[in-house]
Design a protein around this motif. Structure first.
Motif, PDB file in Angstrom:
ATOM      1  N   PHE A  45     -63.202  12.005  29.308  1.00 41.58           N
ATOM      2  CA  PHE A  45     -64.129  11.184  28.513  1.00 41.58           C
ATOM      3  C   PHE A  45     -63.935   9.691  28.783  1.00 41.58           C
ATOM      4  O   PHE A  45     -64.900   8.930  28.763  1.00 41.58           O
ATOM      5  CB  PHE A  45     -63.959  11.494  27.017  1.00 41.58           C
ATOM      6  CG  PHE A  45     -64.616  12.796  26.626  1.00 41.58           C
ATOM      7  CD1 PHE A  45     -65.977  12.993  26.836  1.00 41.58           C
ATOM      8  CD2 PHE A  45     -63.873  13.837  26.086  1.00 41.58           C
ATOM      9  CE1 PHE A  45     -66.580  14.202  26.501  1.00 41.58           C
ATOM     10  CE2 PHE A  45     -64.469  15.036  25.744  1.00 41.58           C
ATOM     11  CZ  PHE A  45     -65.831  15.223  25.961  1.00 41.58           C
ATOM     12  N   ILE A  46     -62.692   9.319  29.032  1.00 43.05           N
ATOM     13  CA  ILE A  46     -62.448   7.889  29.348  1.00 43.05           C
ATOM     14  C   ILE A  46     -63.156   7.531  30.652  1.00 43.05           C
ATOM     15  O   ILE A  46     -63.823   6.504  30.743  1.00 43.05           O
ATOM     16  CB  ILE A  46     -60.926   7.591  29.445  1.00 43.05           C
ATOM     17  CG1 ILE A  46     -60.302   7.686  28.058  1.00 43.05           C
ATOM     18  CG2 ILE A  46     -60.669   6.210  30.038  1.00 43.05           C
ATOM     19  CD1 ILE A  46     -58.792   7.614  28.025  1.00 43.05           C
ATOM     20  N   ARG A  47     -63.051   8.421  31.651  1.00 38.72           N
ATOM     21  CA  ARG A  47     -63.725   8.152  32.942  1.00 38.72           C
ATOM     22  C   ARG A  47     -65.239   8.153  32.768  1.00 38.72           C
ATOM     23  O   ARG A  47     -65.939   7.358  33.387  1.00 38.72           O
ATOM     24  CB  ARG A  47     -63.330   9.212  33.975  1.00 38.72           C
ATOM     25  CG  ARG A  47     -61.917   9.032  34.480  1.00 38.72           C
ATOM     26  CD  ARG A  47     -61.715   9.768  35.772  1.00 38.72           C
ATOM     27  NE  ARG A  47     -60.289   9.918  36.073  1.00 38.72           N
ATOM     28  CZ  ARG A  47     -59.819  10.548  37.127  1.00 38.72           C
ATOM     29  NH1 ARG A  47     -60.648  11.090  38.000  1.00 38.72           N
ATOM     30  NH2 ARG A  47     -58.521  10.647  37.343  1.00 38.72           N
ATOM     31  N   ASP A  64     -55.283  16.425  26.604  1.00 43.57           N
ATOM     32  CA  ASP A  64     -55.041  15.102  27.235  1.00 43.57           C
ATOM     33  C   ASP A  64     -55.975  14.878  28.425  1.00 43.57           C
ATOM     34  O   ASP A  64     -56.527  13.796  28.608  1.00 43.57           O
ATOM     35  CB  ASP A  64     -53.589  15.002  27.726  1.00 43.57           C
ATOM     36  CG  ASP A  64     -52.612  14.881  26.562  1.00 43.57           C
ATOM     37  OD1 ASP A  64     -53.067  14.590  25.443  1.00 43.57           O
ATOM     38  OD2 ASP A  64     -51.402  15.117  26.789  1.00 43.57           O
ATOM     39  N   GLY A  66     -66.716  18.481  24.014  1.00 42.51           N
ATOM     40  CA  GLY A  66     -65.259  18.357  23.901  1.00 42.51           C
ATOM     41  C   GLY A  66     -64.551  19.708  23.934  1.00 42.51           C
ATOM     42  O   GLY A  66     -63.645  19.927  24.754  1.00 42.51           O
ATOM     43  N   ASP A 118     -70.404   3.521  23.063  1.00 40.00           N
ATOM     44  CA  ASP A 118     -69.524   4.208  22.098  1.00 40.00           C
ATOM     45  C   ASP A 118     -70.262   5.397  21.484  1.00 40.00           C
ATOM     46  O   ASP A 118     -69.702   6.485  21.318  1.00 40.00           O
ATOM     47  CB  ASP A 118     -69.092   3.247  20.985  1.00 40.00           C
ATOM     48  CG  ASP A 118     -68.111   2.187  21.505  1.00 40.00           C
ATOM     49  OD1 ASP A 118     -67.740   2.265  22.699  1.00 40.00           O
ATOM     50  OD2 ASP A 118     -67.745   1.289  20.733  1.00 40.00           O
ATOM     51  N   TYR A 146     -66.837   7.312  30.064  1.00 41.06           N
ATOM     52  CA  TYR A 146     -67.189   6.068  29.376  1.00 41.06           C
ATOM     53  C   TYR A 146     -67.238   4.901  30.367  1.00 41.06           C
ATOM     54  O   TYR A 146     -68.146   4.082  30.347  1.00 41.06           O
ATOM     55  CB  TYR A 146     -66.145   5.803  28.288  1.00 41.06           C
ATOM     56  CG  TYR A 146     -66.425   4.563  27.458  1.00 41.06           C
ATOM     57  CD1 TYR A 146     -67.221   4.617  26.327  1.00 41.06           C
ATOM     58  CD2 TYR A 146     -65.870   3.331  27.809  1.00 41.06           C
ATOM     59  CE1 TYR A 146     -67.476   3.483  25.565  1.00 41.06           C
ATOM     60  CE2 TYR A 146     -66.117   2.193  27.064  1.00 41.06           C
ATOM     61  CZ  TYR A 146     -66.922   2.283  25.944  1.00 41.06           C
ATOM     62  OH  TYR A 146     -67.175   1.150  25.206  1.00 41.06           O
ATOM     63  N   ARG A 147     -66.217   4.854  31.231  1.00 44.29           N
ATOM     64  CA  ARG A 147     -66.145   3.755  32.195  1.00 44.29           C
ATOM     65  C   ARG A 147     -67.273   3.785  33.212  1.00 44.29           C
ATOM     66  O   ARG A 147     -67.653   2.769  33.784  1.00 44.29           O
ATOM     67  CB  ARG A 147     -64.785   3.770  32.909  1.00 44.29           C
ATOM     68  CG  ARG A 147     -63.753   2.995  32.103  1.00 44.29           C
ATOM     69  CD  ARG A 147     -62.336   3.335  32.397  1.00 44.29           C
ATOM     70  NE  ARG A 147     -62.036   3.493  33.811  1.00 44.29           N
ATOM     71  CZ  ARG A 147     -60.883   3.972  34.258  1.00 44.29           C
ATOM     72  NH1 ARG A 147     -59.953   4.328  33.406  1.00 44.29           N
ATOM     73  NH2 ARG A 147     -60.664   4.104  35.529  1.00 44.29           N
ATOM     74  N   THR A 196     -58.819  16.316  28.902  1.00 45.72           N
ATOM     75  CA  THR A 196     -60.190  16.172  28.390  1.00 45.72           C
ATOM     76  C   THR A 196     -60.417  14.723  27.951  1.00 45.72           C
ATOM     77  O   THR A 196     -61.471  14.133  28.208  1.00 45.72           O
ATOM     78  CB  THR A 196     -60.416  17.130  27.200  1.00 45.72           C
ATOM     79  OG1 THR A 196     -60.063  18.444  27.615  1.00 45.72           O
ATOM     80  CG2 THR A 196     -61.851  17.090  26.722  1.00 45.72           C
ATOM     81  N   GLN A 197     -59.394  14.180  27.318  1.00 39.94           N
ATOM     82  CA  GLN A 197     -59.491  12.772  26.907  1.00 39.94           C
ATOM     83  C   GLN A 197     -59.685  11.871  28.129  1.00 39.94           C
ATOM     84  O   GLN A 197     -60.533  10.978  28.120  1.00 39.94           O
ATOM     85  CB  GLN A 197     -58.209  12.376  26.173  1.00 39.94           C
ATOM     86  CG  GLN A 197     -58.275  10.973  25.609  1.00 39.94           C
ATOM     87  CD  GLN A 197     -56.974  10.587  24.929  1.00 39.94           C
ATOM     88  OE1 GLN A 197     -55.910  10.613  25.550  1.00 39.94           O
ATOM     89  NE2 GLN A 197     -57.064  10.234  23.667  1.00 39.94           N
ATOM     90  N   GLU A 198     -58.915  12.138  29.177  1.00 38.56           N
ATOM     91  CA  GLU A 198     -59.038  11.360  30.415  1.00 38.56           C
ATOM     92  C   GLU A 198     -60.457  11.502  30.992  1.00 38.56           C
ATOM     93  O   GLU A 198     -61.038  10.539  31.488  1.00 38.56           O
ATOM     94  CB  GLU A 198     -57.979  11.837  31.422  1.00 38.56           C
ATOM     95  CG  GLU A 198     -58.006  11.142  32.781  1.00 38.56           C
ATOM     96  CD  GLU A 198     -57.795   9.637  32.715  1.00 38.56           C
ATOM     97  OE1 GLU A 198     -57.148   9.167  31.762  1.00 38.56           O
ATOM     98  OE2 GLU A 198     -58.326   8.941  33.601  1.00 38.56           O
ATOM     99  N   LEU A 250     -70.578   8.197  23.964  1.00 43.12           N
ATOM    100  CA  LEU A 250     -69.286   8.874  24.130  1.00 43.12           C
ATOM    101  C   LEU A 250     -69.037   9.817  22.954  1.00 43.12           C
ATOM    102  O   LEU A 250     -68.612  10.966  23.143  1.00 43.12           O
ATOM    103  CB  LEU A 250     -68.172   7.829  24.215  1.00 43.12           C
ATOM    104  CG  LEU A 250     -66.752   8.371  24.301  1.00 43.12           C
ATOM    105  CD1 LEU A 250     -66.523   9.134  25.601  1.00 43.12           C
ATOM    106  CD2 LEU A 250     -65.721   7.264  24.184  1.00 43.12           C
ATOM    107  N   GLN A 251     -69.315   9.328  21.772  1.00 42.86           N
ATOM    108  CA  GLN A 251     -69.124  10.153  20.565  1.00 42.86           C
ATOM    109  C   GLN A 251     -69.954  11.437  20.664  1.00 42.86           C
ATOM    110  O   GLN A 251     -69.460  12.535  20.398  1.00 42.86           O
ATOM    111  CB  GLN A 251     -69.529   9.329  19.340  1.00 42.86           C
ATOM    112  CG  GLN A 251     -69.195   9.991  18.012  1.00 42.86           C
ATOM    113  CD  GLN A 251     -67.684  10.135  17.801  1.00 42.86           C
ATOM    114  OE1 GLN A 251     -66.940   9.153  17.873  1.00 42.86           O
ATOM    115  NE2 GLN A 251     -67.222  11.358  17.584  1.00 42.86           N
ATOM    116  N   MET A 310     -68.482  13.794  23.216  1.00 41.77           N
ATOM    117  CA  MET A 310     -67.244  14.439  22.738  1.00 41.77           C
ATOM    118  C   MET A 310     -67.580  15.555  21.748  1.00 41.77           C
ATOM    119  O   MET A 310     -66.964  16.626  21.776  1.00 41.77           O
ATOM    120  CB  MET A 310     -66.327  13.403  22.073  1.00 41.77           C
ATOM    121  CG  MET A 310     -65.655  12.475  23.080  1.00 41.77           C
ATOM    122  SD  MET A 310     -64.270  11.520  22.431  1.00 41.77           S
ATOM    123  CE  MET A 310     -65.080  10.447  21.276  1.00 41.77           C
TER     124      MET A 310
END
Lengths: 182, 403
Positions: A41-43, A35, A16, A5, A45-46, A37-39, A8-9, A12
Motif C-alpha cells: 500500500f505504501i508503494r 507487513d 487489504g 489519502d 500510495y507513492r 501488505t503494508q509495504e 489509499l483508505q 486498504m
C-alpha cells in the motif's frame, strides 16, 4: 494529498484482506504477510500520481503485491529466517501424530501442496484461482505471455495432482512462520 | 463455489485480515515518508550547494592574484621589508601583547603568493610563516640579527629559518610550493574531471543496481561490489604521474633515473644540486654526483599536478652535457638546446651551424664555472632541411669537438 489519502483508505478497505491472504501463501507467516501488505500500500500510495488507471486498481495492487513478495523472498532477511527455521525443524521431529491427522484432511493437503509449489507456479495458481483474475489479467500482472500463463497453470495443476497422489507432503514439511496456520 | 482450489484457499485463509491498526499505521507511514523524501531532497540540494561554494572558495581568487602579480619587484621588496620591520618592532617590544595583536592582524597571504624568483620566493614565504608562528607563540627566545636591506633579508633567510626550526620545530610550518595534498588521484583532478568521473560511475552503478534488482544473482552482486571497490580505488590511488615540487624531489628523481641505469649500488650520497635554471615552463637541474660526474635533468611544469615532471636525465664526465629540446621556449625560436658545463670546463664558445646555409648562432661563455645555458635556433635560420652541427671552441679559439 488528501485525495490520495482517501484513495489509499479505499484500497486498504477493499483489498487489504485479500492481499494479506495472497501474500501469506508465499511467506506462511501472518505478521510478515501483513507487513508486506503494508509495504504494497505504501508503494501504491507513492505511485498514485503516476497511476493512469489504464489497469484496474485491483490489478495494479496485485502486481505490486507480487513484486513486493518476490523481493522479500529473494531478500537476505527471508533466507536467514528459512535457514534458522530449517535448523529448528532439523532439531525437532518432522513427523508428529498431530500433523499426520491434519494432513489427512484433503482440503488442508491441497493448501499445503499449493504453498509448497515453486514460486512461478504458485503465482499463476493464486492469481487465477484465488484472486479470480483471467488469463490475460494474470499475464499482465506477471508480465509474461498468456501462453506461458496457460502452460504454467497446466504444469502447476499437474504438480498439485502428483503431490496429492504421492503423499509427498509428508516428506517435505514446508517452513512455516511462528504463528503458522496449522 | 465450484473451483476446489479457490474454495480450499478461501476457507484456509479466511482469518487473514489487514487490521485496522495496520491501516492507521500505513496512513501515518506514507505521510511520514512524504516528509522524508522532502528532507532528503533538501539535504542533497544543500550538500551540492555547499560543495559548489567550497569549490569556488578553494580556487584562487583572480582579483587578489592579479593585485599581487601586478606589483613590481621593487614594491614587493618594500612590502617584505616593511613586514620585517613590523616583526622587529614586536621583538623589540619583548613580544608585548598589543604589538603582537597588531602584527597578527595583517595577513601574509598576498606576500606568500608573490613570486620573487622560484627559490627566494619560497624561502621568504617560509620565513614569513615562521615569523607569524613566533609572534603567535612567543614562549622561546631567539636572537634575531640586524637586517636593514632586502638583500640582507634574502641572504640571511635560510640561516634564520634553520635557527628558528631548531628553536620551535618545523612541524607547524609548511613550505610554499610543497605538495600539501594527500597523495590521492582525486586531489589532482580538476573540477569537471571529478564531476564527469562521478557521473560516469553513478551511471554504471545505477545500471548494475537495476540489473541486480532484476536478476538477484549473488555472483552479480559480488561483481558489483568489485566494480564499486575498483571505482573507489581509482579515486584514492596514488597518482601515476610523479611530479617534483621542491629541490629535494628534483634531486631524488634525477638520482633515481641515474641509479636505475647504473645499478642500485651506485653511491650518490654526496650528490648535490649545483644549478637550477628555468626556461619558460622548463626547469633544468645540474647535479654534481661526485667523482667528476655531472647529471643533467630537465623537467616540465604540469599545471594540473602543481609540480614538475621529469622528461630526461643524462650524465657523464664530459666537458659538456646537452639536452636537445624541440620545444621553443621563447617567441622567435624554432628549437632550443640546453647545455650544461661542469666546473673547470674548457669551453668558451658554443656555435650551432646550419649545414646547408652555413648560418651560425653562437653563445659565449665567460666563466670557467659550472653552468646551464640555453641556445635557441632562430626561426629564420631553420631552413628547409634543418640540419645543424654544433661546434665547441676553447679559450684559444681551437675547435674542440663537432656534434
Amino acid at each position: 494529498m488528501e485525495q490520495h489519502d482517501e484513495l489509499l483508505q479505499q484500497a486498504m478497505d477493499a483489498y487489504g484482506d485479500y492481499l494479506v491472504q495472497l501474500i501469506y501463501t508465499y511467506v506462511h507467516n501472518w505478521q510478515t504477510a501483513e507487513d508486506l501488505t503494508q509495504e504494497t500500500f505504501i508503494r501504491y500510495y507513492r505511485s498514485l500520481s503516476k497511476f493512469r488507471h489504464e489497469a484496474s486498481v485491483k490489478t495494479y495492487l496485485y502486481r505490486i503485491a507480487i513484486n513486493v513478495t518476490h523481493d522479500y523472498l529473494m531478500s537476505w532477511k527471508y533466507k536467514k529466517v528459512i535457514v534458522s527455521e530449517l535448523f529448528q525443524k532439523w532439531l525437532k521431529t518432522a513427523h508428529t501424530p498431530e500433523l499426520e491427522v491434519l494432513y489427512k484432511d484433503e482440503q488442508q493437503e491441497l493448501i499445503y501442496a499449493i504453498e509448497n509449489l515453486p514460486t512461478k507456479y504458485k503465482d499463476v495458481i493464486v492469481l487465477f484461482h484465488f484472486a479470480e483474475f483471467s488469463l490475460e489479467e494474470s499475464s499482465e500482472i506477471l508480465k509474461i505471455p498468456v501462453n506461458t500463463v496457460k502452460t504454467r497453470l497446466r504444469r502447476a495443476r499437474q504438480m498439485l495432482g502428483q503431490m496429492l497422489e504421492e503423499g509427498e507432503l509428508y516428506e517435505r514439511p514446508h517452513s512455516k512462520g511462528n504463528e503458522g496456520r496449522l | 463455489m465450484k473451483d476446489p482450489i479457490q474454495k480450499a484457499m478461501k476457507d484456509a485463509y479466511k482469518e487473514g485480515t489487514f487490521s485496522q491498526t495496520k491501516k492507521i499505521e500505513t496512513l501515518q507511514k506514507v505521510q511520514r515518508k512524504q516528509r522524508t523524501v522532502w528532507s532528503f531532497s533538501l539535504t542533497v540540494l544543500t550538500t551540492c550547494c555547499v560543495m559548489l561554494l567550497l569549490f569556488f572558495l578553494v580556487k584562487d581568487s583572480p582579483q587578489i592574484t592579479q593585485t599581487v602579480s601586478s606589483k613590481s619587484r621593487a614594491s614587493i621588496e618594500h612590502i617584505y621589508m616593511e613586514r620585517w620591520q613590523q616583526f622587529s618592532a614586536v621583538v623589540a617590544s619583548d613580544f608585548e601583547k598589543q604589538a603582537r595583536i597588531q602584527y597578527l592582524s595583517t595577513s601574509d597571504w598576498s606576500l606568500q603568493q608573490a613570486t620573487l624568483g622560484e627559490k627566494d620566493g619560497r624561502i621568504l614565504a617560509e620565513l614569513l610563516q615562521h615569523m607569524t608562528f613566533i609572534v603567535g607563540d612567543a614562549s622561546t627566545q631567539v636572537i634575531f640579527p640586524e637586517i636593514t636591506t632586502f638583500e640582507q633579508l634574502t641572504e640571511q633567510a635560510p640561516t634564520l629559518i634553520k635557527k628558528l626550526e631548531k628553536a620551535y620545530g618545523a612541524r607547524n610550518v609548511s613550505k610554499l610550493g610543497e605538495s600539501q595534498l594527500p597523495n590521492m588521484e582525486i586531489f589532482y583532478m580538476d573540477f569537471w574531471q571529478i564531476i564527469g568521473t562521478l557521473a560516469l560511475y553513478s551511471a554504471i552503478m545505477y545500471f548494475l543496481y537495476s540489473n541486480w534488482r532484476k536478476k538477484r544473482n549473488y555472483y552479480f552482486a559480488a561483481f558489483q561490489v568489485v566494480v564499486l571497490l575498483f571505482m573507489l580505488y581509482s579515486f584514492v590511488k596514488p597518482p601515476l604521474m610523479v611530479v617534483a615540487t621542491d629541490e629535494e624531489e628534483l634531486l631524488e628523481q634525477s638520482l633515481n633515473s641515474y641509479k636505475d641505469f647504473m645499478g642500485e649500488w651506485t653511491d650518490v650520497s654526496e650528490a648535490e644540486i649545483v644549478k637550477i635554471e628555468k626556461y619558460g615552463n622548463q626547469l633544468v637541474v645540474l647535479i654534481d654526483a661526485g667523482d667528476g660526474i655531472c647529471i643533467l635533468s630537465n623537467f616540465f611544469y604540469i599545471k594540473e599536478r602543481r609540480g614538475y615532471l621529469r622528461q630526461s636525465t643524462i650524465w657523464g664526465r664530459d666537458d659538456v652535457l646537452k639536452i636537445p629540446s624541440s620545444v621553443a621556449v621563447y617567441e622567435g625560436d624554432s628549437a632550443g638546446n640546453i647545455f650544461a658545463l661542469p666546473a673547470n670546463h674548457n669551453i668558451e664558445r658554443i656555435e650551432i651551424e646550419n649545414v646547408v646555409t652555413k648560418e651560425t648562432v653562437s653563445l659565449n661563455i665567460s666563466k670557467n664555472k659550472e653552468g646551464v645555458y640555453y641556445l635557441a635556433i632562430p626561426v629564420n635560420m631553420q631552413g628547409d632541411d634543418g640540419q645543424f652541427t654544433i661546434h665547441y671552441y676553447d679559450r684559444q679559439g681551437n675547435l674542440l669537438e663537432d656534434n
